[in-house]
Structures are given as C-alpha cells and as structure tokens.
Scaffold this motif. Structure first.
Motif, PDB file in Angstrom:
ATOM      1  N   PRO A   1       1.638  -0.760  -4.947  1.00  0.00           N
ATOM      2  CA  PRO A   1       1.707  -2.219  -4.789  1.00  0.00           C
ATOM      3  C   PRO A   1       0.365  -2.901  -5.052  1.00  0.00           C
ATOM      4  CG  PRO A   1       2.762  -1.125  -2.931  1.00  0.00           C
ATOM      5  CD  PRO A   1       2.102  -0.055  -3.745  1.00  0.00           C
ATOM      6  N   GLN A   2      -0.723  -2.213  -4.705  1.00  0.00           N
ATOM      7  CA  GLN A   2      -2.042  -2.828  -4.932  1.00  0.00           C
ATOM      8  C   GLN A   2      -2.475  -2.678  -6.387  1.00  0.00           C
ATOM      9  OE1 GLN A   2      -5.063  -2.328  -1.805  1.00  0.00           O
ATOM     10  NE2 GLN A   2      -3.553  -1.102  -0.744  1.00  0.00           N
TER      11      GLN A   2
ATOM     12  N   ASN B   1     -10.504  -0.303   6.085  1.00  0.00           N
ATOM     13  CA  ASN B   1      -9.429   0.220   5.234  1.00  0.00           C
ATOM     14  C   ASN B   1      -8.040  -0.232   5.664  1.00  0.00           C
ATOM     15  OD1 ASN B   1     -11.320   1.503   3.728  1.00  0.00           O
ATOM     16  ND2 ASN B   1     -11.007   3.519   4.631  1.00  0.00           N
TER      17      ASN B   1
ATOM     18  N   ARG C   1      -0.867  -5.298  -8.842  1.00  0.00           N
ATOM     19  CA  ARG C   1      -1.542  -6.593  -8.861  1.00  0.00           C
ATOM     20  C   ARG C   1      -2.553  -6.678  -9.990  1.00  0.00           C
ATOM     21  NH1 ARG C   1      -1.065  -8.724  -3.771  1.00  0.00           N
ATOM     22  NH2 ARG C   1      -0.554  -6.870  -2.617  1.00  0.00           N
TER      23      ARG C   1
ATOM     24  N   PHE D   1      -4.549  -2.223   4.965  1.00  0.00           N
ATOM     25  CA  PHE D   1      -3.823  -2.411   3.713  1.00  0.00           C
ATOM     26  C   PHE D   1      -3.732  -3.916   3.435  1.00  0.00           C
ATOM     27  CE2 PHE D   1      -1.651   1.420   5.663  1.00  0.00           C
ATOM     28  CZ  PHE D   1      -2.522   2.313   5.064  1.00  0.00           C
TER      29      PHE D   1
ATOM     30  N   HIS E   1      -2.284  -5.759   1.305  1.00  0.00           N
ATOM     31  CA  HIS E   1      -1.047  -6.389   0.839  1.00  0.00           C
ATOM     32  C   HIS E   1       0.001  -6.471   1.940  1.00  0.00           C
ATOM     33  CE1 HIS E   1      -0.565  -2.121   0.603  1.00  0.00           C
ATOM     34  NE2 HIS E   1       0.716  -2.195   0.289  1.00  0.00           N
TER      35      HIS E   1
ATOM     36  N   LEU F   1       3.824   0.579   9.497  1.00  0.00           N
ATOM     37  CA  LEU F   1       4.074   1.405   8.314  1.00  0.00           C
ATOM     38  C   LEU F   1       4.238   2.881   8.658  1.00  0.00           C
ATOM     39  CD1 LEU F   1       3.245   1.085   4.814  1.00  0.00           C
ATOM     40  CD2 LEU F   1       1.950   2.957   5.763  1.00  0.00           C
TER      41      LEU F   1
ATOM     42  N   ARG G   1       3.649   5.164  -3.144  1.00  0.00           N
ATOM     43  CA  ARG G   1       4.685   4.142  -3.299  1.00  0.00           C
ATOM     44  C   ARG G   1       4.438   2.919  -2.417  1.00  0.00           C
ATOM     45  NH1 ARG G   1       9.722   4.049  -0.885  1.00  0.00           N
ATOM     46  NH2 ARG G   1       9.265   6.040   0.062  1.00  0.00           N
ATOM     47  N   LEU G   2       3.948   3.153  -1.198  1.00  0.00           N
ATOM     48  CA  LEU G   2       3.843   2.047  -0.247  1.00  0.00           C
ATOM     49  C   LEU G   2       2.458   1.412  -0.234  1.00  0.00           C
ATOM     50  CD1 LEU G   2       5.655   3.820   2.710  1.00  0.00           C
ATOM     51  CD2 LEU G   2       6.590   1.992   1.300  1.00  0.00           C
ATOM     52  N   VAL G   3       1.430   2.178  -0.595  1.00  0.00           N
ATOM     53  CA  VAL G   3       0.068   1.668  -0.453  1.00  0.00           C
ATOM     54  C   VAL G   3      -0.632   1.495  -1.800  1.00  0.00           C
ATOM     55  CG1 VAL G   3      -2.210   2.132   0.531  1.00  0.00           C
ATOM     56  CG2 VAL G   3      -0.159   2.689   1.838  1.00  0.00           C
TER      57      VAL G   3
ATOM     58  N   GLY H   1     -10.613   4.490   0.000  1.00  0.00           N
ATOM     59  CA  GLY H   1     -10.393   4.316   1.432  1.00  0.00           C
ATOM     60  C   GLY H   1      -8.950   4.007   1.786  1.00  0.00           C
ATOM     61  N   GLN H   2      -8.234   3.325   0.866  1.00  0.00           N
ATOM     62  CA  GLN H   2      -6.827   3.015   1.124  1.00  0.00           C
ATOM     63  C   GLN H   2      -6.010   4.294   1.243  1.00  0.00           C
ATOM     64  OE1 GLN H   2      -5.220  -0.140   1.395  1.00  0.00           O
ATOM     65  NE2 GLN H   2      -7.323  -0.674   1.822  1.00  0.00           N
TER      66      GLN H   2
ATOM     67  N   LEU I   1      -3.075 -11.902  -3.104  1.00  0.00           N
ATOM     68  CA  LEU I   1      -3.437 -11.582  -1.731  1.00  0.00           C
ATOM     69  C   LEU I   1      -3.725 -12.858  -0.957  1.00  0.00           C
ATOM     70  CD1 LEU I   1      -5.835  -8.550  -2.043  1.00  0.00           C
ATOM     71  CD2 LEU I   1      -3.508  -8.589  -1.217  1.00  0.00           C
TER      72      LEU I   1
END
Lengths: 399, 246
Positions: free
Chosen positions: A318-319, B91, A322, B93, B95, B104, A313-315, A296-297, A396
C-alpha cells in the motif's frame, strides 16, 4: 541603518508607474494575449485563403465517402467491396490503437514488475544482468527498437511454407502466427454469461470473507478460492452445455494457409517493441517504489509477529503503490502515444490508417490531424483525471 | 526460581568482516527490567534485535520463552508474537490510522474479531493517554504521541517481553518525559523489559540491572546503585563520566 534609509529614499524618489509590479504584470499579460489573438487570426485567415486557392472543401463529409483500401487487421467488419467509409477506417484505427495499447500495458506491467523486483535481488549476477537490460533498452531510441524487432527478429522467422508447427495446431512463420479459429456454437452465450456470474460471485465472496473476519477473526483464502471459481464455473457450464466452442484448424497449402486465423507479424513486432521498451521504465518505477518504503516499516511489522506475505500485502505494497502509481500511469500514457510509431513497420493503428492513408486519399489534412490529436488528447486527459482522483484518494494525511 | 525467560549463551554476530557481538552471555528472568547502555557502535541495539530475530546471530544459542531461535521460520513467528519492540524512529504505519495501527497485528496474527481488537486497542491507547487520537493518522501526531502509539501497538499483541531500542533518542526534550512516564507505568505491570537508552534517571528509577557494553562485549553489569556509584572497570568509569558530566 544607513542601507535601509538609502533604499527607502530611492523607493520614494523613483515612483514611476512602470516600476509598480502589479501594473507591470497586467501590462505584460495584456500584451501577450493580444499577440496570441493576432497570431490565431492570422493563421486561420491564411489557412482559409490557401484552402480556397487550392479548391479544397473543408468539413467532415469525407468521413462518409468510401475508403478504397484494405486494412490487414480489423476488429469490426470492414471491407472495400462493401464500401466501408473513412469513418469506418477511423474506428478500425482507433480500435487497433486501443488493442495494442491494452496488450502492451498489461505485458509491460507484468514484465516491468518482475524486472524491478529482480533488480533489487541480493544475487549480484541477477541484479547486474537486469541493470544492463534496463540501461540498454531505455537508452536505445524506440523507433530503432521497432525496426529491430520487425526486421531482425520476426521477419527472419521461416517462410510460410516452412512454418514451425506447434502440436500441428499453431504455426509460427515470418508473416505471423496461424492459430485455429474459434467458432461459437449455440449455447456459447451461456459460457460467456457464466464468466460474469463467476466475477459477481468473487466480489460477493470478498465482502463475505471480510465481514466474517471482522466478526469472528477467521481468515479465508479468498485468492485461491476466487481463482478456482473463475476457472471452475465457466468450465463446468461449458461441460454442461456440451463444449459449445469448436475450432477450425488451419491447413497448410502450397504457399499459404487455408482456414484458421492469422495474426499479423506487425502486431507482434509492435507489441514486442512497446512492451520491452516500456517495461524498462516500469522496472525502475517499481524499484523506486519499493525502496521508498523504509526498512523500518518491514521491521515493525515483523516485530509484531506479522509474517512476510501479509507484511508485503498490508504494509509494504500500500505504501509502495503511492509512489509507483502516478509515474506508472504516465508510462501507460506514453505507451499509448508511442504506439503511433507502429506506422514505421506497418501496424495499422489510428495514425497509420487514418492519419496516413485516409489523409492521402481524401486530402482533408486539417480535419484528420485534428481528429487524431483529439483522440490522443482524450486518452491523456482521461488518464490524468484518473491519476488526480487516485492521488487524492491515497495521499497521506498529515496535519 | 523459575526458568529464565531469555537465555543467551556464547552468542556471536558478524556484519560481514565486522565482529559486532562477541561471546554474549545473558540471562533475563521473568519480570526483570534491564537497561543496556554503552557508546554508539557497541552492539547494544544489535543485541536486542537478535532477541526477536530482526538480526540473525551466527554462533551460540538464544532461547526465548523456551523456544530456541534457529532458522526455523515457525519458531521465529512464535517468538515474535511474544516479544514486542519499540523503535527509535517509531515506525508507525503512515497509511493506517492510530487505531488501525493497533489492530493490524491482533486481527491478522491473533485472529481477533475486529470489534474485540478495537476494544483492546482503545484500552491500551487509554493507558498511554491518547485515546482521543485513535482516528487520526500518525503524520498528524507529535513525536511523543507517535512513540506512545508505538508502545500501545506493541502491547496490543499482549507480549511477555518488551524491547525498547533507544525509544526517546529521536524526541524533543519535552516529549521525552511523556514517553518515559508511560514506560515507568509499564514497568509497574511486571512486564519483562530490555531497554537500550541513555536516560540514566530512568535506569535508576526502574531497572533491576544495568548492562554496559563496549566493542560488542558485555563489559559490566550490576544493580543501578552499584553501577552508577561504584563502577568496576575503567571503561565504564570513563563512559559514565562522559554522559553524567553535564
């Protein structure tokens, strides 16, 4: 209820101090600490008596005694003739351990990331092949893999006098790799300095590009320009200084090379075993990290019009990081500790040269083993400190 | 009448062997609001996900804002900029802060200066009535608040079409209202909306047209009044009797 009153009655009836959980907890802890102290006193006492009986002197004086053995790989000046000491052996071993660990970590990370991504491939054959590789490598004992790489792979390369030449500059043979030796000429420091200048420029460039994007919205290809700066600036400086680095080429004599630089085969065997073994774990960690970010992200990011590369790179990354970084760091730690298995094939790491040969020569078992333990413990503690800091930084925020 | 904003003709889609959408024909006009309902597995989510190419169709044509959706990546990018989407599972984000969630895409896709993007984000966050949560992280918000942030996040790209994929299905009953209120207000701005939902009250109040889907086909479509009080097909009648019976 009946059950309640019964339970209550029993509690009141048997009010022995022994059944008080608080008193019990304290009593057990006191007993445990006393036993521990007793054991410690016994061990120290016993050791001291035994050392005295055998006439072994304790202390760290031996570090200043000359060590009478050669080490095939040394990053600092070391020679038996010059009377290098056991202290120097310690430093040499420590640096060799750090060298092989650093190289292993870099290579295992690169290989592991590639394998982890390939394992997720939609191509049935690719993902299965990588799966087989990972399962095979993970489940064969590491010591066996050291022996495999050393005896079955690298030692079966041709003998020195039949070395495989590559462009007549680099030679591959069963004792290692012979390469031209770099000899810095005056002015070489300028080139080294220019690398630092390039790095500083890149850091500034990154900040500048961010400020400009915040202000005007314009994006800047930071990565490609940085790459250009990193390669271009030292190259230009080096050309301006008249290429102040010359090479001494190796000449193949009757049985061995003269000149050049020989990198020992043990380094390659150790590096191959550590890299391949650790990469399989890294691959699984990376796979888990990517899978942990929900589909979903990605869909949300795509639906906003963000293209695949910036989405990654942005979504996604980074997750995923973690999830990836904490177990990854513990694999780095494992790799560092596993490098001590190099003793099996003769890689001169800390545990081999200091924990092995120096110990045999000086007989200072307690001191040497303690020093080795302190070194590996220090690595572990440094890495876990870093890990805790990183975890705090990226955890988080919830509630 | 102007050119329709979405035109779908003879569209078919398969998931492996499973024929999920069969010969879909659908035209959506500018500022039209459509509610899509139907039993689960009827293909309604898949239909709207085809409109911004989160799903690929195998046969037929889809034209959005005059851009035909083919394999062309540039076309897909152009369509996605014009189409906002709100998901059942929000959904967001996790972070990034609420504000960063909203800025964004404007910053990285529309190349808006940060200050301007933040101003825009605050404007939309005010419209969904949570400007005070801007610096919090999604994990600190309730489900209803998160869904409202998701709506604001989509609106920050100033889309011409908004797709809603069961936006209230993952919410507690009390939070459904706050999200529906925001959607009703959005409807008043002449936004083109396609909403997959079972909130029949919302459909009656807002929709120009209600579409009923079953087994990958559009079974019936009509104005809300006609649809609810005078359904034509037996399948629609059965479905309505089941969802309206309690």
């Amino acid at each position: 209820m009946a059950a309640d009153s019964q339970a209550g009655g029993r509690r009141q009836g048997a009010a022995s101090w022994w059944y008080d959980p608080k008193i019990r907890a304290i009593a057990f802890q006191v007993a445990f600490v006393l036993a521990l102290i007793g054991l410690g006193v016994y061990l120290v006492h016993n050791t001291l008596i035994n050392l005295e009986k055998r006439n072994i002197k304790t202390g760290f004086d031996f570090l200043f005694n000359p060590a009478g053995f050669e080490i095939p790989l040394t990053l600092i000046p070391y020679s038996v003739e010059a009377g290098s000491t056991h202290g120097a052996v310690f430093i040499v071993g420590l640096l060799n351990t750090l060298l092989i660990s650093a190289m292993g970590i870099v290579l295992a990370t690169i290989l592991g990331f590639i394998l982890g991504v390939l394992r997720l491939s939609n191509n049935w054959l690719v993902s299965r092949l990588v799966g087989v590789y990972i399962e095979a490598v993970r489940n064969v004992p590491l010591l066996l893999q050291f022996l495999f790489w050393h005896f079955a792979v690298f030692q079966s390369l041709p003998l020195v006098r039949r070395a495989i030449p590559i462009f007549d500059t680099v030679y591959i043979h069963n004792r290692g790799l012979t390469i031209p030796k770099p000899i810095p000429q005056p002015g070489f420091m300028l080139v080294v300095a220019s690398v630092f200048i390039a790095v500083a420029t890149i850091i500034y460039l990154k900040k500048w590009a961010r400020r400009r994007q915040d202000a005007t919205g314009e994006q800047f290809p930071v990565f490609w320009v940085s790459l250009g700066v990193l390669i271009g600036v030292p190259l230009l400086v080096s050309a301006a200084a008249g290429f102040p680095l010359t090479w001494e080429y190796a000449e193949l004599g009757r049985f061995r090379f003269t000149g050049g630089l020989e990198i020992q085969i043990e380094l390659f065997s150790t590096l191959a075993a550590l890299t391949v073994y650790t990469s399989s774990f890294v691959a699984e960690i990376v796979r888990a990290g990517i899978l942990a970010v929900s589909k979903g992200q990605q869909e949300a990011s795509y639906s906003l019009g963000v293209r695949p590369a910036p989405t990654l790179r942005l979504v996604i990354i980074p997750q995923a990081l973690r999830v990836i970084v904490p177990p990854l760091v513990s694999q780095y730690l494992n790799l560092t500790k596993n490098s001590s298995l190099g003793i099996a094939i003769g890689y001169p790491d800390l545990f081999n040269v200091f924990g092995g040969i120096s110990l045999n020569q000086s007989g200072q078992a307690i001191e040497i083993v303690a020093m080795c333990m302190v070194v590996y413990l220090t690595f572990s503690l440094l890495i876990s400190l870093y890990m805790n800091w990183y975890n705090r930084r990226i955890s988080l925020v919830e509630r | 009448m102007s050119e329709p904003i979405i035109r779908i003709e003879g569209m078919n889609k398969w998931f492996g062997q499973f024929h999920v959408l069969r010969d879909i024909d659908l035209t959506v006009n500018r500022a039209e609001r459509i509610v899509i309902c139907g039993p689960s597995g009827s293909g309604k989510s898949t239909l709207i996900r085809c409109i911004n190419r989160l799903e690929e169709h195998q046969k037929g044509t889809i034209v959005v804002e005059g851009i035909e959706l083919t394999g062309d990546l540039k076309q897909i990018d152009n369509v996605r900029r014009e189409v906002g989407m709100v998901f059942q599972q929000f959904n967001l984000f996790p972070h990034l802060t609420v504000l960063e969630n909203c800025t964004l895409a404007p910053i990285w896709v529309r190349r808006t200066p940060r200050a301007e993007a933040e101003e825009l984000a605050m404007e939309y966050l005010t419209r969904v009535k949570i400007p005070e949560q801007a610096l919090k992280y999604p994990g600190q918000l309730s489900g209803g608040q998160q869904q409202r942030v998701a709506i604001a996040r989509s609106l920050c790209m100033r889309p011409k079409i908004m797709l809603f994929d069961e936006p209230t299905s993952a919410l507690d009953p009390e939070m459904i209202k706050e999200v529906l209120d925001v959607m009703v207000e959005l409807a008043e701005t002449e936004m083109t909306m396609l909403v997959v939902t079972h909130e029949m009250g919302f459909a009656r109040q807002v929709a120009h047209r209600v579409i009923f889907m079953d087994e990958g086909q559009i079974v019936e479509q009509n104005e809300p009044e006609e649809f609810f009080y005078n359904p034509k097909s037996d399948r629609t009648k059965l479905f309505l009797s089941q969802i309206l019976s309690h």
